[in-house]
Design a protein around this motif. Structure first.
Motif, PDB file in Angstrom:
ATOM      1  N   ASN A   1       0.822  -1.219   0.000  1.00 47.82           N
ATOM      2  CA  ASN A   1       0.000   0.000   0.000  1.00 47.82           C
ATOM      3  C   ASN A   1       0.851   1.263   0.000  1.00 47.82           C
ATOM      4  O   ASN A   1       0.505   2.266   0.621  1.00 47.82           O
ATOM      5  N   GLY A   2       1.972   1.239  -0.693  1.00 50.47           N
ATOM      6  CA  GLY A   2       2.923   2.341  -0.646  1.00 50.47           C
ATOM      7  C   GLY A   2       2.496   3.568  -1.437  1.00 50.47           C
ATOM      8  O   GLY A   2       1.590   3.540  -2.270  1.00 50.47           O
ATOM      9  N   GLY A   3       3.180   4.676  -1.155  1.00 50.85           N
ATOM     10  CA  GLY A   3       3.022   5.901  -1.934  1.00 50.85           C
ATOM     11  C   GLY A   3       2.032   6.903  -1.394  1.00 50.85           C
ATOM     12  O   GLY A   3       1.868   7.984  -1.986  1.00 50.85           O
ATOM     13  N   ALA A   4       1.356   6.606  -0.305  1.00 54.39           N
ATOM     14  CA  ALA A   4       0.341   7.522   0.208  1.00 54.39           C
ATOM     15  C   ALA A   4       0.938   8.896   0.504  1.00 54.39           C
ATOM     16  O   ALA A   4       1.998   9.007   1.126  1.00 54.39           O
ATOM     17  N   GLY A   5       0.265   9.938   0.034  1.00 60.32           N
ATOM     18  CA  GLY A   5       0.699  11.304   0.281  1.00 60.32           C
ATOM     19  C   GLY A   5       1.797  11.798  -0.630  1.00 60.32           C
ATOM     20  O   GLY A   5       2.250  12.936  -0.484  1.00 60.32           O
TER      21      GLY A   5
ATOM     22  N   ALA B   1       3.745   1.883  -6.149  1.00 60.17           N
ATOM     23  CA  ALA B   1       3.256   2.933  -5.249  1.00 60.17           C
ATOM     24  C   ALA B   1       1.777   3.180  -5.546  1.00 60.17           C
ATOM     25  O   ALA B   1       1.401   4.237  -6.051  1.00 60.17           O
ATOM     26  N   PRO B   2       0.900   2.209  -5.245  1.00 58.78           N
ATOM     27  CA  PRO B   2      -0.496   2.292  -5.680  1.00 58.78           C
ATOM     28  C   PRO B   2      -1.292   3.433  -5.067  1.00 58.78           C
ATOM     29  O   PRO B   2      -2.336   3.810  -5.605  1.00 58.78           O
ATOM     30  N   ASN B   3      -0.806   3.995  -3.963  1.00 57.57           N
ATOM     31  CA  ASN B   3      -1.538   5.085  -3.318  1.00 57.57           C
ATOM     32  C   ASN B   3      -0.973   6.468  -3.632  1.00 57.57           C
ATOM     33  O   ASN B   3      -1.449   7.469  -3.092  1.00 57.57           O
ATOM     34  N   ALA B   4       0.019   6.525  -4.499  1.00 58.02           N
ATOM     35  CA  ALA B   4       0.599   7.814  -4.879  1.00 58.02           C
ATOM     36  C   ALA B   4      -0.246   8.490  -5.944  1.00 58.02           C
ATOM     37  O   ALA B   4      -0.932   7.836  -6.731  1.00 58.02           O
TER      38      ALA B   4
ATOM     39  N   VAL C   1       9.620   3.221  -5.774  1.00 57.01           N
ATOM     40  CA  VAL C   1      10.207   2.766  -4.503  1.00 57.01           C
ATOM     41  C   VAL C   1      10.582   3.966  -3.640  1.00 57.01           C
ATOM     42  O   VAL C   1      10.337   3.987  -2.422  1.00 57.01           O
ATOM     43  N   TYR C   2      11.190   4.977  -4.252  1.00 56.95           N
ATOM     44  CA  TYR C   2      11.485   6.209  -3.515  1.00 56.95           C
ATOM     45  C   TYR C   2      10.210   6.813  -2.934  1.00 56.95           C
ATOM     46  O   TYR C   2      10.197   7.306  -1.802  1.00 56.95           O
ATOM     47  N   ALA C   3       9.128   6.794  -3.698  1.00 58.85           N
ATOM     48  CA  ALA C   3       7.859   7.340  -3.195  1.00 58.85           C
ATOM     49  C   ALA C   3       7.357   6.538  -2.003  1.00 58.85           C
ATOM     50  O   ALA C   3       6.831   7.107  -1.029  1.00 58.85           O
ATOM     51  N   ASP C   4       7.521   5.221  -2.034  1.00 56.10           N
ATOM     52  CA  ASP C   4       7.147   4.389  -0.888  1.00 56.10           C
ATOM     53  C   ASP C   4       7.952   4.774   0.347  1.00 56.10           C
ATOM     54  O   ASP C   4       7.449   4.710   1.476  1.00 56.10           O
TER      55      ASP C   4
END
Length: 418
Positions: A107-111, A181-184, A355-358
């Motif tokens: 669930n990475g990338g939020a915000g 990063a599905p939440n980005a 990955v950086y966004a996560d």
């Protein structure tokens, strides 16, 4: 002086003066190579261990860049169907595979906001990304919700000419960011041509629009002008800018050679029965096709890069899957017929940007420097080579740093945090 790719994939130097002698302007050559809706035929590569593929984009004219996406040709017909196919999983690695291989959250990338910079327009970008995300159970990311934005190089709704080759690149990039990063939020900035100037303007616009992570899956031959481009287009402290190292094997592309970016090489990724569940080696199809690497002819060595066999900037810093024989699932309908499989270092650049966004907002002025401070937090790739060279680590994997894979591939987020 710039280099172009010959039909065999070899780089051939050609000057603007030589183009003029032939009676063809650089602008005309660029238009012929890049502005058509359908790319010209490109020769297929054949791997003894995998399928045949073609380059998605035409070879770059002088002063132009080409995308680094490789389209696999003989994908089984059942996965080419339009739309979501719950009973027929698309061929190629999907989001769960990639997150498993690189030990990443689901669930990475939020915000966070990730930008993709490409040339020309994909009129089906939003719809195709929606199909990809639906197929794999990822949250929707739409224009209406404010999650997705598609703009021209000056940030307006005026988009460049459509191009089927670059549309494949765009679909690949959007799907990789979605997977990792599905939440980005995602911004697609489309340059009006594949010139370094227009692509560079697009990078500046992406940062202006708020992206802290910018992926560039394209490159061209090095030039003495590149150090000026570093200052004009890639000088964005605190922004993680990734760039594909190229698909031509040993040899350096720009902007991957810029000390201001994270240069991303490529691997062959395979499932295994070991503790990790995966193995990786240098991606190499032949001496003229594989992960780009080497020693820059023009760019200074950044202070955080310590290898001793190259007095200037060494490519690459880090890597991820790129071999089309172990490629990823992509959904493309403009210039494609639905589900496809892609490879090339164009897979790796948006993957690493995501990955950086996560990992969260970068804290270092040049986030690539973090890689060199957290090398033990990566999967070290120790096997494979693209060719023979001196010193050998510039084209051959080994323990620790090497050119084709840098310090390795993601193993969680530690190497990508501040």
């Amino acid at each position: 002086m710039r280099s172009i790719l010959s039909p065999t994939g070899r780089r051939t130097a050609i000057s603007l003066a030589a183009v003029a002698v032939l009676g063809i302007s650089a602008a005309a050559l660029a238009t012929a190579a890049n502005a058509t809706g359908a790319p010209t035929a490109k020769p297929a590569a054949k791997s003894a261990a995998g399928p045949a593929w073609t380059r998605a984009c035409d070879a770059p004219a002088p002063g132009m860049a080409a995308c680094d996406a490789l389209h696999v040709n003989n994908v089984p017909e059942h996965i080419r169907a339009q739309g979501v196919t719950p009973n027929a999983t698309p061929s190629g690695f999907g989001p769960a595979d990639l997150r498993s291989a690189y030990n990443l959250p689901a669930n990475g990338g939020a915000g966070q906001t990730v930008a993709i910079v490409d040339a020309y327009n994909d009129p089906n970008a939003a719809a195709d990304m929606a199909t990809y995300r639906s197929q794999f159970g990822l949250p929707a990311c739409t224009v209406a919700s404010g999650c997705f934005k598609q703009v021209g190089q000056t940030g307006t709704s005026t988009l460049p000419a459509n191009n089927t080759g670059w549309a494949g690149e765009i679909s690949l990039d959007l799907d990789m960011v979605s997977a990792i990063a599905p939440n980005a939020h995602i911004i697609l900035v489309e340059a009006k041509t594949a010139s370094m100037a227009n692509l560079g303007i697009s990078v500046n616009e992406a940062v202006k629009l708020g992206a802290k992570f910018v992926s560039n899956s394209y490159g061209g031959g090095e030039s003495s002008a590149d150090t000026g481009y570093d200052t004009k287009y890639f000088n964005h402290p605190g922004v993680a800018i990734t760039a594909s190292s190229g698909d031509g094997g040993y040899g350096v592309e720009y902007p991957a050679a810029s000390p201001n970016v994270n240069s991303v090489g490529g691997t062959a990724l395979k499932k295994a029965s070991n503790t990790r569940g995966w193995t990786e080696s240098v991606w190499s199809t032949s001496s003229t096709e594989g992960a780009g690497s080497g020693c820059s002819a023009y760019e200074p060595k950044p202070s955080w890069q310590k290898d001793t066999g190259c007095s200037k900037r060494t490519v690459a810093d880090v890597s991820a899957v790129a071999d089309p024989a172990t490629g990823v699932a992509v959904y493309q309908t403009y210039g494609g017929s639905g589900w496809a499989v892609y490879g090339g270092t164009s897979v790796a650049s948006p993957l690493i940007a995501a990955v950086y966004a996560d990992a969260g907002t970068p804290k270092a002025a040049i986030p690539a420097a973090n890689i060199y401070s957290h090398t033990s937090a990566l999967n070290d790739v120790t096997t494979g080579a693209t060719t023979t060279c001196t010193p050998s680590y510039l084209c051959k994997a080994g323990t620790g740093y090497d050119g084709p894979t840098g310090w390795g591939t993601p193993n969680g987020l530690t190497a990508f945090t501040g």
